[in-house]
Design a protein around this motif. Sequence first.
Motif, mmCIF file in Angstrom:
data_model
loop_
_atom_site.group_PDB
_atom_site.id
_atom_site.type_symbol
_atom_site.label_atom_id
_atom_site.label_comp_id
_atom_site.label_asym_id
_atom_site.label_seq_id
_atom_site.Cartn_x
_atom_site.Cartn_y
_atom_site.Cartn_z
ATOM 1 N N VAL A 102 -128.607 41.502 -21.018
ATOM 2 C CA VAL A 102 -128.365 42.793 -20.707
ATOM 3 C C VAL A 102 -128.030 43.454 -22.306
ATOM 4 N N ASP A 103 -127.283 42.854 -22.883
ATOM 5 C CA ASP A 103 -127.132 43.496 -24.470
ATOM 6 C C ASP A 103 -128.164 43.799 -24.972
ATOM 7 N N MET A 104 -129.122 42.920 -25.100
ATOM 8 C CA MET A 104 -130.572 43.077 -25.876
ATOM 9 C C MET A 104 -130.969 44.188 -25.078
ATOM 10 N N HIS A 105 -131.407 44.146 -23.871
ATOM 11 C CA HIS A 105 -132.535 45.231 -23.257
ATOM 12 C C HIS A 105 -131.764 46.528 -23.226
ATOM 13 N N VAL A 106 -130.370 46.751 -23.261
ATOM 14 C CA VAL A 106 -129.666 48.054 -23.243
ATOM 15 C C VAL A 106 -130.123 48.544 -24.640
ATOM 16 N N LYS A 107 -130.016 47.725 -25.673
ATOM 17 C CA LYS A 107 -130.204 48.303 -27.036
ATOM 18 C C LYS A 107 -131.348 48.678 -27.131
ATOM 19 N N GLU A 108 -132.408 47.493 -26.684
ATOM 20 C CA GLU A 108 -133.942 48.101 -26.887
ATOM 21 C C GLU A 108 -134.323 49.147 -26.198
ATOM 22 N N SER A 109 -133.529 49.579 -24.996
ATOM 23 C CA SER A 109 -134.013 50.825 -24.086
ATOM 24 C C SER A 109 -133.557 51.881 -24.969
ATOM 25 N N THR A 139 -136.438 38.887 -8.009
ATOM 26 C CA THR A 139 -135.397 38.151 -8.556
ATOM 27 C C THR A 139 -134.521 37.458 -7.740
ATOM 28 N N ASN A 140 -134.296 38.130 -6.922
ATOM 29 C CA ASN A 140 -133.375 37.557 -5.351
ATOM 30 C C ASN A 140 -134.424 36.827 -4.412
ATOM 31 N N LEU A 195 -133.862 44.945 -17.861
ATOM 32 C CA LEU A 195 -132.538 45.060 -17.540
ATOM 33 C C LEU A 195 -132.178 45.043 -16.439
ATOM 34 N N ARG A 196 -132.855 45.390 -15.275
ATOM 35 C CA ARG A 196 -132.370 45.092 -13.863
ATOM 36 C C ARG A 196 -132.325 43.421 -13.604
ATOM 37 N N ALA A 197 -133.194 42.772 -13.877
ATOM 38 C CA ALA A 197 -133.305 41.433 -13.672
ATOM 39 C C ALA A 197 -132.261 40.753 -14.354
ATOM 40 N N SER A 198 -131.942 41.118 -15.530
ATOM 41 C CA SER A 198 -130.859 40.526 -16.363
ATOM 42 C C SER A 198 -129.345 40.803 -15.772
ATOM 43 N N GLN A 199 -129.408 42.251 -15.321
ATOM 44 C CA GLN A 199 -128.056 42.456 -14.580
ATOM 45 C C GLN A 199 -127.980 41.395 -13.237
ATOM 46 N N ILE A 200 -128.864 41.666 -12.657
ATOM 47 C CA ILE A 200 -128.882 40.679 -11.303
ATOM 48 C C ILE A 200 -128.190 39.212 -11.387
ATOM 49 N N ASN A 201 -128.838 38.642 -12.566
ATOM 50 C CA ASN A 201 -128.750 37.327 -13.060
ATOM 51 C C ASN A 201 -127.631 37.254 -13.839
ATOM 52 N N GLY A 202 -126.850 38.066 -14.035
ATOM 53 C CA GLY A 202 -125.502 38.174 -14.886
ATOM 54 C C GLY A 202 -125.778 37.385 -16.331
ATOM 55 N N LYS A 220 -149.289 42.305 -13.214
ATOM 56 C CA LYS A 220 -148.577 42.365 -14.502
ATOM 57 C C LYS A 220 -147.081 42.521 -14.338
ATOM 58 N N ILE A 221 -146.642 43.221 -13.598
ATOM 59 C CA ILE A 221 -145.061 43.574 -13.266
ATOM 60 C C ILE A 221 -144.678 42.323 -12.829
ATOM 61 N N THR A 222 -145.164 41.598 -11.662
ATOM 62 C CA THR A 222 -144.549 40.321 -11.222
ATOM 63 C C THR A 222 -144.504 39.265 -12.424
ATOM 64 N N VAL A 223 -145.526 39.050 -13.092
ATOM 65 C CA VAL A 223 -145.534 38.200 -14.177
ATOM 66 C C VAL A 223 -144.307 38.486 -14.913
ATOM 67 N N ALA A 224 -144.263 39.703 -15.430
ATOM 68 C CA ALA A 224 -142.884 40.328 -16.238
ATOM 69 C C ALA A 224 -141.590 39.948 -15.517
ATOM 70 N N ILE A 225 -141.327 40.227 -14.454
ATOM 71 C CA ILE A 225 -140.460 39.616 -13.602
ATOM 72 C C ILE A 225 -140.070 38.366 -13.756
ATOM 73 N N GLY A 226 -141.218 37.445 -13.477
ATOM 74 C CA GLY A 226 -140.949 36.137 -13.684
ATOM 75 C C GLY A 226 -140.538 35.729 -15.040
ATOM 76 N N THR A 227 -140.836 36.326 -15.883
ATOM 77 C CA THR A 227 -140.662 35.983 -17.464
ATOM 78 C C THR A 227 -139.349 36.276 -17.713
ATOM 79 N N ILE A 228 -138.684 37.600 -17.551
ATOM 80 C CA ILE A 228 -137.484 37.793 -17.580
ATOM 81 C C ILE A 228 -136.567 36.903 -16.768
ATOM 82 N N ASN A 229 -136.926 36.416 -15.630
ATOM 83 C CA ASN A 229 -136.060 35.388 -14.961
ATOM 84 C C ASN A 229 -136.090 34.112 -15.695
ATOM 85 N N VAL A 230 -137.110 33.927 -16.415
ATOM 86 C CA VAL A 230 -136.922 32.511 -17.133
ATOM 87 C C VAL A 230 -136.028 32.605 -18.169
#
Length: 153
Positions: free
Chosen positions: A52-59, A96-97, A40-47, A122-132
């Motif tokens: 954002v819609d998907m991850h708010v609902k999943e949360s 992300t930045n 959710l945070r990476a998606s917010q940063i990346n606009g 694992k965290i950094t791979v997850a960050i990279g994945t959502i950024n992709v």
Amino acid sequence: MQTRLDMPKVSPEAFKAVLALETHVQKSGLEPRFIHLIKLRASQINGCGYCVDMHVKESRHSGLSEQWINLLCVWRESPVYDARERALLGWVEAVTNLAQTGAPDDAYETLQAHFSAEEIVKITVAIGTINVWNRLMVAFRAQHPIDKPAKAA
């Protein structure tokens, strides 16, 4: 805004490769709340409206509170997030930045105080994945679904 292309139809192989990375993240053993924070945070940063819609609902579906979800964009000002979540969010923003931050030592050291080396990978791979995902969805102008309006009680 109009969708530019449908990636799974145009290149099923590329889509399957990114999906395999996503599957790895989901099975990595990271706590679900951390995965939600990352996505959710990476998606917010990346606009990325789609993500954002998907991850708010999943949360929400995972039982995270409205306050926890709603205050994420101002996490530094809210006591809703614990020390581990704050360390994670600092790292999400730094990675992300990356062009602006260079993944600074202070963000890494804060993360290290709360997570093991294996968890940090694992965290950094997850960050990279959502950024992709964010880059693909924004680049191809993927449209999030429009929810049906709720009826007043």
